[in-house]
Write a protein that holds these residues in place. Structure first.
Motif, PDB file in Angstrom:
ATOM      1  N   THR A   1       5.588  -0.837 -10.572  1.00 61.29           N
ATOM      2  CA  THR A   1       4.665   0.299 -10.691  1.00 61.29           C
ATOM      3  C   THR A   1       3.742   0.122 -11.891  1.00 61.29           C
ATOM      4  OG1 THR A   1       6.239   1.810  -9.647  1.00 61.29           O
ATOM      5  CG2 THR A   1       4.504   2.791 -10.989  1.00 61.29           C
ATOM      6  N   HIS A   2       4.309  -0.326 -13.002  1.00 61.47           N
ATOM      7  CA  HIS A   2       3.484  -0.556 -14.190  1.00 61.47           C
ATOM      8  C   HIS A   2       2.390  -1.585 -13.909  1.00 61.47           C
ATOM      9  CE1 HIS A   2       2.268  -1.567 -18.279  1.00 61.47           C
ATOM     10  NE2 HIS A   2       2.438  -2.834 -17.940  1.00 61.47           N
ATOM     11  N   LEU A   3       2.748  -2.667 -13.251  1.00 64.07           N
ATOM     12  CA  LEU A   3       1.783  -3.738 -13.003  1.00 64.07           C
ATOM     13  C   LEU A   3       0.717  -3.312 -12.001  1.00 64.07           C
ATOM     14  CD1 LEU A   3       4.200  -6.806 -12.986  1.00 64.07           C
ATOM     15  CD2 LEU A   3       2.589  -6.137 -14.788  1.00 64.07           C
ATOM     16  N   ILE A   4       1.088  -2.528 -11.001  1.00 62.93           N
ATOM     17  CA  ILE A   4       0.092  -2.003 -10.053  1.00 62.93           C
ATOM     18  C   ILE A   4      -0.901  -1.109 -10.786  1.00 62.93           C
ATOM     19  CG2 ILE A   4      -0.253  -0.450  -8.093  1.00 62.93           C
ATOM     20  CD1 ILE A   4       2.404  -1.484  -6.950  1.00 62.93           C
ATOM     21  N   ASN A   5      -0.371  -0.210 -11.615  1.00 70.22           N
ATOM     22  CA  ASN A   5      -1.238   0.710 -12.350  1.00 70.22           C
ATOM     23  C   ASN A   5      -2.118  -0.016 -13.363  1.00 70.22           C
ATOM     24  OD1 ASN A   5      -0.161   2.909 -10.960  1.00 70.22           O
ATOM     25  ND2 ASN A   5       1.370   3.344 -12.528  1.00 70.22           N
TER      26      ASN A   5
ATOM     27  N   GLY B   1      -4.587  -2.297 -11.081  1.00 69.23           N
ATOM     28  CA  GLY B   1      -5.328  -1.669  -9.991  1.00 69.23           C
ATOM     29  C   GLY B   1      -5.211  -2.438  -8.695  1.00 69.23           C
ATOM     30  N   ALA B   2      -4.174  -3.275  -8.560  1.00 68.77           N
ATOM     31  CA  ALA B   2      -3.990  -4.096  -7.369  1.00 68.77           C
ATOM     32  C   ALA B   2      -3.843  -3.218  -6.126  1.00 68.77           C
ATOM     33  CB  ALA B   2      -2.762  -4.989  -7.530  1.00 68.77           C
ATOM     34  N   ASP B   3      -4.466  -3.656  -5.037  1.00 65.97           N
ATOM     35  CA  ASP B   3      -4.424  -2.920  -3.781  1.00 65.97           C
ATOM     36  C   ASP B   3      -3.182  -3.330  -2.996  1.00 65.97           C
ATOM     37  OD1 ASP B   3      -5.027  -1.388  -1.589  1.00 65.97           O
ATOM     38  OD2 ASP B   3      -6.536  -2.773  -0.785  1.00 65.97           O
ATOM     39  N   ILE B   4      -2.040  -2.779  -3.393  1.00 68.47           N
ATOM     40  CA  ILE B   4      -0.772  -3.110  -2.765  1.00 68.47           C
ATOM     41  C   ILE B   4       0.205  -1.965  -3.005  1.00 68.47           C
ATOM     42  CG2 ILE B   4       0.153  -4.297  -4.818  1.00 68.47           C
ATOM     43  CD1 ILE B   4       1.458  -6.323  -2.860  1.00 68.47           C
ATOM     44  N   THR B   5       1.079  -1.728  -2.049  1.00 66.08           N
ATOM     45  CA  THR B   5       2.071  -0.664  -2.223  1.00 66.08           C
ATOM     46  C   THR B   5       3.267  -1.199  -3.010  1.00 66.08           C
ATOM     47  OG1 THR B   5       3.333  -1.156  -0.213  1.00 66.08           O
ATOM     48  CG2 THR B   5       1.402   0.293   0.014  1.00 66.08           C
ATOM     49  N   LEU B   6       4.045  -0.260  -3.521  1.00 64.52           N
ATOM     50  CA  LEU B   6       5.239  -0.634  -4.272  1.00 64.52           C
ATOM     51  C   LEU B   6       6.212  -1.421  -3.390  1.00 64.52           C
ATOM     52  CD1 LEU B   6       6.998  -0.498  -6.816  1.00 64.52           C
ATOM     53  CD2 LEU B   6       7.811   1.742  -6.038  1.00 64.52           C
ATOM     54  N   ASP B   7       6.422  -0.966  -2.169  1.00 65.57           N
ATOM     55  CA  ASP B   7       7.348  -1.666  -1.273  1.00 65.57           C
ATOM     56  C   ASP B   7       6.861  -3.073  -0.951  1.00 65.57           C
ATOM     57  OD1 ASP B   7       9.052   0.492  -1.192  1.00 65.57           O
ATOM     58  OD2 ASP B   7       8.318   1.269   0.723  1.00 65.57           O
ATOM     59  N   GLU B   8       5.573  -3.234  -0.708  1.00 63.61           N
ATOM     60  CA  GLU B   8       5.017  -4.552  -0.412  1.00 63.61           C
ATOM     61  C   GLU B   8       5.162  -5.488  -1.602  1.00 63.61           C
ATOM     62  OE1 GLU B   8       1.463  -3.213   2.714  1.00 63.61           O
ATOM     63  OE2 GLU B   8       1.076  -3.332   0.548  1.00 63.61           O
TER      64      GLU B   8
ATOM     65  N   LEU C   1      -3.043 -11.970  -5.767  1.00 58.93           N
ATOM     66  CA  LEU C   1      -3.723 -10.709  -5.459  1.00 58.93           C
ATOM     67  C   LEU C   1      -5.065 -10.598  -6.182  1.00 58.93           C
ATOM     68  CD1 LEU C   1      -0.648  -8.296  -5.732  1.00 58.93           C
ATOM     69  CD2 LEU C   1      -1.762  -9.058  -3.623  1.00 58.93           C
ATOM     70  N   GLY C   2      -5.397 -11.658  -6.939  1.00 66.03           N
ATOM     71  CA  GLY C   2      -6.681 -11.671  -7.634  1.00 66.03           C
ATOM     72  C   GLY C   2      -6.665 -11.077  -9.021  1.00 66.03           C
ATOM     73  N   HIS C   3      -5.492 -11.039  -9.652  1.00 67.42           N
ATOM     74  CA  HIS C   3      -5.372 -10.458 -10.989  1.00 67.42           C
ATOM     75  C   HIS C   3      -4.631 -11.413 -11.922  1.00 67.42           C
ATOM     76  CE1 HIS C   3      -6.690  -6.473  -9.561  1.00 67.42           C
ATOM     77  NE2 HIS C   3      -5.981  -6.764  -8.484  1.00 67.42           N
ATOM     78  N   THR C   4      -5.029 -11.412 -13.189  1.00 63.91           N
ATOM     79  CA  THR C   4      -4.370 -12.230 -14.202  1.00 63.91           C
ATOM     80  C   THR C   4      -3.559 -11.329 -15.120  1.00 63.91           C
ATOM     81  OG1 THR C   4      -6.147 -13.875 -14.172  1.00 63.91           O
ATOM     82  CG2 THR C   4      -4.717 -13.843 -16.107  1.00 63.91           C
ATOM     83  N   LEU C   5      -2.277 -11.614 -15.251  1.00 65.54           N
ATOM     84  CA  LEU C   5      -1.416 -10.822 -16.128  1.00 65.54           C
ATOM     85  C   LEU C   5      -1.423 -11.401 -17.530  1.00 65.54           C
ATOM     86  CD1 LEU C   5       1.747 -10.116 -13.920  1.00 65.54           C
ATOM     87  CD2 LEU C   5      -0.309  -8.720 -14.212  1.00 65.54           C
TER      88      LEU C   5
END
Length: 230
Positions: free
Chosen positions: A69-73, A76-83, A47-51
């Protein structure tokens, strides 16, 4: 598996009041926490992000919804929780690829519980598709009942998963021994009123009233579990 559960409040012939053993899966029975972290790293890389490692302790041992949810927040990844949930489960299964590494002492403990007909349940925050995948390697015959994180209204750290397992086994939660590896899982088990044996995997867990901390499942056997529920 046929089991015999003593009446609530009674003791078995050896003087123990133990009625059931409830076990977490990831990091407790199977050494899969590293697989989950790698799945998260891989998916977010795509998704273009490094953890960074600072996220690892936050997401380990928690329900998929909390971790994702924590990782999305955080990213800032452009993806839904379900996806994201679908991508993480898919990647985890690819990484596992038939390899279900058991934690030291797990196979021996499961065999001992089965040999003595101790009612045993698997209680995990992982989804049903993942539990069933792992059970093929561990052996579903070892468990009278399994609870998945996507099958309860509130998963760990809420007590519902452990209360559900105890009820299905006809056991008093206070007469159940729970084996967990994370703070989240320990919180769920203790909120349910169970006696907890913590085997820390990634983050340390301090001893507390009603909680015993060991370094490995190799320190845990049926006699030990019975000695804790009296």
């Amino acid at each position: 598996m046929t089991t015999t559960i003593p009446a609530l409040g009674t003791k078995t012939a050896d003087g123990s009041a133990l009625q059931a053993v409830l076990l977490d899966m990831d990091g407790t029975l199977v050494d899969t926490e590293g697989f989950w972290w790698q799945a998260e790293v891989d998916v977010f890389h795509g998704l273009g992000h490094t953890l960074g490692e600072e996220h690892r302790e936050v997401v380990v041992g928690g329900p998929m919804t909390r971790s994702a949810t924590h990782l999305i927040n955080a990213t800032g990844a452009d993806i839904t929780l379900d996806e994201l949930t679908v991508l993480l489960n898919d990647r985890f299964e690819v990484l596992l690829d038939g390899n279900v590494p058991l934690m030291p002492g797990a196979r021996r403990l499961l065999g001992e519980l089965a040999a003595h007909e101790i009612p045993t349940a698997l209680v995990s925050a992982s989804h049903r598709r993942i539990i069933d995948r792992v059970l093929r390697g561990v052996g579903p015959e070892h468990f009278a009942f399994t609870v998945a994180g996507d099958e309860v209204a509130r998963t760990k750290p809420h007590p519902e998963p452990y209360l559900t397992a105890a009820a299905q086994l006809g056991a008093d939660p206070a007469r159940c021994a729970v084996i967990e590896d994370t703070v989240t899982g320990v919180a769920a088990a203790e909120a349910a009123g169970c006696r907890v044996i913590a085997v820390p995997s990634v983050a340390p867990i301090a001893p507390a009233l009603g909680r015993t901390v060991v370094s490995s499942l190799e320190e845990v056997d049926l006699a030990f579990l019975r000695s804790l529920v009296i």
